[in-house]
Design a protein around this motif. Sequence first.
Motif, short mmCIF file in Angstrom:
data_model
loop_
_atom_site.label_atom_id
_atom_site.label_comp_id
_atom_site.label_asym_id
_atom_site.label_seq_id
_atom_site.Cartn_x
_atom_site.Cartn_y
_atom_site.Cartn_z
N SER A 44 0.83 -1.21 0.00
CA SER A 44 0.00 0.00 0.00
C SER A 44 0.86 1.26 0.00
N ALA A 45 1.97 1.24 0.74
CA ALA A 45 2.87 2.39 0.73
C ALA A 45 3.52 2.55 -0.65
N ASP A 47 2.21 1.69 -3.50
CA ASP A 47 1.20 2.11 -4.47
C ASP A 47 0.91 3.60 -4.40
N THR A 48 1.16 4.22 -3.24
CA THR A 48 0.84 5.64 -3.07
C THR A 48 2.08 6.52 -3.03
N ALA A 49 3.26 5.94 -3.28
CA ALA A 49 4.51 6.70 -3.19
C ALA A 49 4.71 7.60 -4.41
N THR A 50 5.61 8.55 -4.25
CA THR A 50 6.00 9.44 -5.35
C THR A 50 7.28 8.92 -5.99
N TYR A 51 7.24 8.63 -7.28
CA TYR A 51 8.36 8.00 -7.97
C TYR A 51 9.10 8.99 -8.85
N SER A 139 6.79 -4.82 -9.71
CA SER A 139 7.10 -3.95 -8.57
C SER A 139 7.97 -4.71 -7.59
#
Length: 202
Positions: A44-45, A47-51, A139
Amino acid sequence: IIAAQIVFWGLFYAPWGPKPSFDRIDRIAFTNTQLAELSIPTPSAADTATYHKVNLPYVDCCDPSYLSLKLSFNVDTPPADGLGLVAFQQVDNFIYRINGSIIHQRGSMEMGRQTFHGQRPYVLHVPQGLLKAGTNELSIITVREGHPYSDIIEPLMGPYRQVQELTALRLWQTVDYRMLGGMLTLTLGLFGMIMIFRSQEK
Protein backbone atom coordinates in the motif's frame (compact mmCIF):
# COMPACT_ATOMS: atom_id res chain seq x y z
CA ILE A 1 43.10 -29.11 2.82
CA ILE A 2 44.55 -28.23 -0.57
CA ALA A 3 42.81 -31.20 -2.17
CA ALA A 4 39.50 -30.19 -0.58
CA GLN A 5 39.91 -26.63 -1.92
CA ILE A 6 40.65 -27.93 -5.43
CA VAL A 7 37.56 -30.13 -5.40
CA PHE A 8 35.30 -27.39 -3.99
CA TRP A 9 36.31 -24.61 -6.38
CA GLY A 10 36.54 -27.04 -9.30
CA LEU A 11 32.91 -28.01 -8.80
CA PHE A 12 31.90 -24.39 -8.13
CA TYR A 13 33.29 -23.04 -11.40
CA ALA A 14 32.70 -26.33 -13.28
CA PRO A 15 35.25 -25.71 -16.08
CA TRP A 16 34.21 -28.88 -17.91
CA GLY A 17 31.04 -29.54 -19.87
CA PRO A 18 28.68 -27.13 -21.64
CA LYS A 19 28.10 -23.76 -20.03
CA PRO A 20 24.55 -22.40 -19.75
CA SER A 21 24.30 -19.09 -21.58
CA PHE A 22 21.81 -16.51 -20.37
CA ASP A 23 22.02 -14.99 -23.88
CA ARG A 24 19.89 -17.92 -25.05
CA ILE A 25 16.95 -16.65 -23.00
CA ASP A 26 14.39 -14.62 -24.95
CA ARG A 27 14.54 -11.84 -22.40
CA ILE A 28 11.62 -9.54 -21.72
CA ALA A 29 12.65 -5.88 -22.02
CA PHE A 30 11.79 -3.47 -19.21
CA THR A 31 10.90 0.19 -19.68
CA ASN A 32 9.76 3.17 -17.61
CA THR A 33 11.95 2.32 -14.61
CA GLN A 34 10.93 4.36 -11.55
CA LEU A 35 12.08 4.43 -7.92
CA ALA A 36 10.61 5.75 -4.68
CA GLU A 37 11.71 5.80 -1.06
CA LEU A 38 9.17 4.41 1.39
CA SER A 39 8.48 5.05 5.07
CA ILE A 40 7.22 1.47 5.52
CA PRO A 41 7.85 -1.59 3.30
CA THR A 42 4.28 -2.44 2.32
CA PRO A 43 2.44 -2.74 -1.01
CA SER A 44 0.00 0.00 0.00
CA ALA A 45 2.87 2.39 0.73
CA ALA A 46 4.47 1.50 -2.61
CA ASP A 47 1.20 2.11 -4.47
CA THR A 48 0.84 5.64 -3.07
CA ALA A 49 4.51 6.70 -3.19
CA THR A 50 6.00 9.44 -5.35
CA TYR A 51 8.36 8.00 -7.97
CA HIS A 52 11.16 9.40 -10.09
CA LYS A 53 12.80 7.88 -13.14
CA VAL A 54 16.13 6.06 -12.74
CA ASN A 55 18.50 4.10 -14.90
CA LEU A 56 19.57 0.59 -13.91
CA PRO A 57 21.83 -0.49 -12.35
CA TYR A 58 21.19 2.03 -9.58
CA VAL A 59 23.04 2.48 -6.28
CA ASP A 60 21.31 4.02 -3.27
CA CYS A 61 23.78 5.22 -0.65
CA CYS A 62 24.42 5.46 2.24
CA ASP A 63 21.63 5.23 4.83
CA PRO A 64 19.32 2.33 5.66
CA SER A 65 16.24 2.54 3.46
CA TYR A 66 13.02 1.06 2.17
CA LEU A 67 12.80 1.38 -1.62
CA SER A 68 10.17 0.58 -4.22
CA LEU A 69 11.09 -0.04 -7.85
CA LYS A 70 8.52 -0.13 -10.67
CA LEU A 71 9.23 -1.44 -14.17
CA SER A 72 6.94 -1.84 -17.16
CA PHE A 73 7.12 -4.69 -19.66
CA ASN A 74 5.04 -5.68 -22.65
CA VAL A 75 3.48 -9.06 -23.42
CA ASP A 76 1.73 -9.56 -26.75
CA THR A 77 -0.04 -12.75 -25.63
CA PRO A 78 0.44 -14.20 -22.11
CA PRO A 79 2.21 -17.57 -22.62
CA ALA A 80 0.47 -20.70 -21.36
CA ASP A 81 3.52 -21.66 -19.25
CA GLY A 82 3.81 -18.15 -17.87
CA LEU A 83 7.11 -16.34 -17.45
CA GLY A 84 10.22 -17.02 -15.41
CA LEU A 85 11.76 -14.27 -13.30
CA VAL A 86 15.12 -14.32 -11.55
CA ALA A 87 14.61 -12.42 -8.30
CA PHE A 88 17.87 -10.98 -7.00
CA GLN A 89 18.92 -7.60 -5.62
CA GLN A 90 21.81 -6.55 -3.37
CA VAL A 91 19.54 -5.90 -0.40
CA ASP A 92 18.52 -7.58 2.86
CA ASN A 93 15.06 -8.69 1.77
CA PHE A 94 12.46 -7.97 -0.91
CA ILE A 95 8.89 -8.37 -2.10
CA TYR A 96 8.11 -9.01 -5.78
CA ARG A 97 4.72 -8.19 -7.32
CA ILE A 98 3.27 -8.55 -10.81
CA ASN A 99 0.38 -6.22 -11.63
CA GLY A 100 -0.23 -5.74 -7.91
CA SER A 101 -0.21 -9.44 -6.96
CA ILE A 102 2.58 -10.70 -4.68
CA ILE A 103 4.61 -13.52 -6.26
CA HIS A 104 7.43 -13.61 -3.70
CA GLN A 105 7.61 -12.62 -0.03
CA ARG A 106 9.59 -14.37 2.67
CA GLY A 107 10.45 -13.52 6.26
CA SER A 108 10.31 -10.02 7.72
CA MET A 109 10.77 -6.66 6.00
CA GLU A 110 10.74 -4.55 9.17
CA MET A 111 14.04 -2.72 9.62
CA GLY A 112 15.90 -3.99 12.66
CA ARG A 113 14.01 -7.28 12.48
CA GLN A 114 14.42 -7.95 8.78
CA THR A 115 15.41 -11.38 7.59
CA PHE A 116 18.06 -11.82 4.93
CA HIS A 117 16.18 -13.76 2.28
CA GLY A 118 17.30 -11.15 -0.26
CA GLN A 119 20.89 -12.34 -0.05
CA ARG A 120 20.26 -15.17 -2.52
CA PRO A 121 18.59 -15.46 -5.95
CA TYR A 122 15.26 -17.19 -6.63
CA VAL A 123 13.62 -18.34 -9.85
CA LEU A 124 9.99 -17.27 -9.68
CA HIS A 125 7.12 -18.52 -11.81
CA VAL A 126 4.79 -15.80 -13.10
CA PRO A 127 1.59 -17.67 -14.05
CA GLN A 128 -0.37 -16.81 -17.15
CA GLY A 129 -3.32 -15.64 -15.04
CA LEU A 130 -1.34 -12.71 -13.59
CA LEU A 131 -0.33 -11.41 -17.02
CA LYS A 132 -2.33 -9.40 -19.50
CA ALA A 133 -1.90 -8.60 -23.16
CA GLY A 134 -0.14 -5.26 -23.46
CA THR A 135 1.65 -3.37 -20.69
CA ASN A 136 2.33 -5.10 -17.37
CA GLU A 137 4.06 -3.89 -14.21
CA LEU A 138 6.73 -5.47 -12.04
CA SER A 139 7.10 -3.95 -8.57
CA ILE A 140 9.96 -4.67 -6.15
CA ILE A 141 9.96 -3.47 -2.53
CA THR A 142 13.33 -3.70 -0.75
CA VAL A 143 14.81 -3.19 2.71
CA ARG A 144 18.49 -2.50 3.35
CA GLU A 145 20.04 -1.93 6.77
CA GLY A 146 22.82 -4.48 7.07
CA HIS A 147 24.96 -2.76 4.41
CA PRO A 148 25.50 0.95 3.66
CA TYR A 149 24.00 0.87 0.16
CA SER A 150 21.41 -0.84 -2.04
CA ASP A 151 22.38 -2.15 -5.48
CA ILE A 152 19.30 -2.27 -7.71
CA ILE A 153 19.71 -4.20 -10.95
CA GLU A 154 17.41 -5.07 -13.84
CA PRO A 155 15.73 -8.44 -13.33
CA LEU A 156 16.04 -11.28 -15.82
CA MET A 157 12.67 -12.36 -17.19
CA GLY A 158 11.71 -14.62 -20.09
CA PRO A 159 9.80 -17.79 -21.00
CA TYR A 160 9.51 -19.89 -17.85
CA ARG A 161 11.06 -23.10 -19.20
CA GLN A 162 14.05 -21.23 -20.64
CA VAL A 163 14.73 -19.33 -17.43
CA GLN A 164 14.30 -22.42 -15.27
CA GLU A 165 16.59 -24.64 -17.34
CA LEU A 166 19.34 -22.13 -18.15
CA THR A 167 19.71 -20.81 -14.60
CA ALA A 168 19.39 -24.12 -12.71
CA LEU A 169 23.10 -25.00 -12.63
CA ARG A 170 24.29 -21.53 -11.67
CA LEU A 171 21.72 -21.19 -8.90
CA TRP A 172 22.70 -24.60 -7.54
CA GLN A 173 26.35 -23.54 -7.52
CA THR A 174 25.74 -20.20 -5.81
CA VAL A 175 23.12 -21.35 -3.25
CA ASP A 176 22.88 -25.07 -2.49
CA TYR A 177 26.49 -25.94 -3.21
CA ARG A 178 27.80 -23.11 -1.05
CA MET A 179 25.58 -24.21 1.83
CA LEU A 180 26.80 -27.79 1.40
CA GLY A 181 30.40 -26.56 1.33
CA GLY A 182 29.85 -24.57 4.53
CA MET A 183 28.37 -27.58 6.32
CA LEU A 184 31.24 -29.81 5.21
CA THR A 185 33.79 -27.20 6.29
CA LEU A 186 32.15 -26.99 9.72
CA THR A 187 32.12 -30.78 10.01
CA LEU A 188 35.80 -31.05 9.04
CA GLY A 189 36.67 -28.26 11.48
CA LEU A 190 34.91 -30.03 14.35
CA PHE A 191 36.55 -33.30 13.39
CA GLY A 192 39.96 -31.58 13.36
CA MET A 193 39.37 -30.08 16.83
CA ILE A 194 38.39 -33.50 18.19
CA MET A 195 41.58 -35.02 16.76
CA ILE A 196 43.68 -32.25 18.34
CA PHE A 197 42.11 -32.73 21.77
CA ARG A 198 42.46 -36.51 21.52
CA SER A 199 46.15 -36.19 20.63
CA GLN A 200 46.74 -33.83 23.60
CA GLU A 201 45.13 -36.34 25.97
CA LYS A 202 47.70 -38.90 24.95
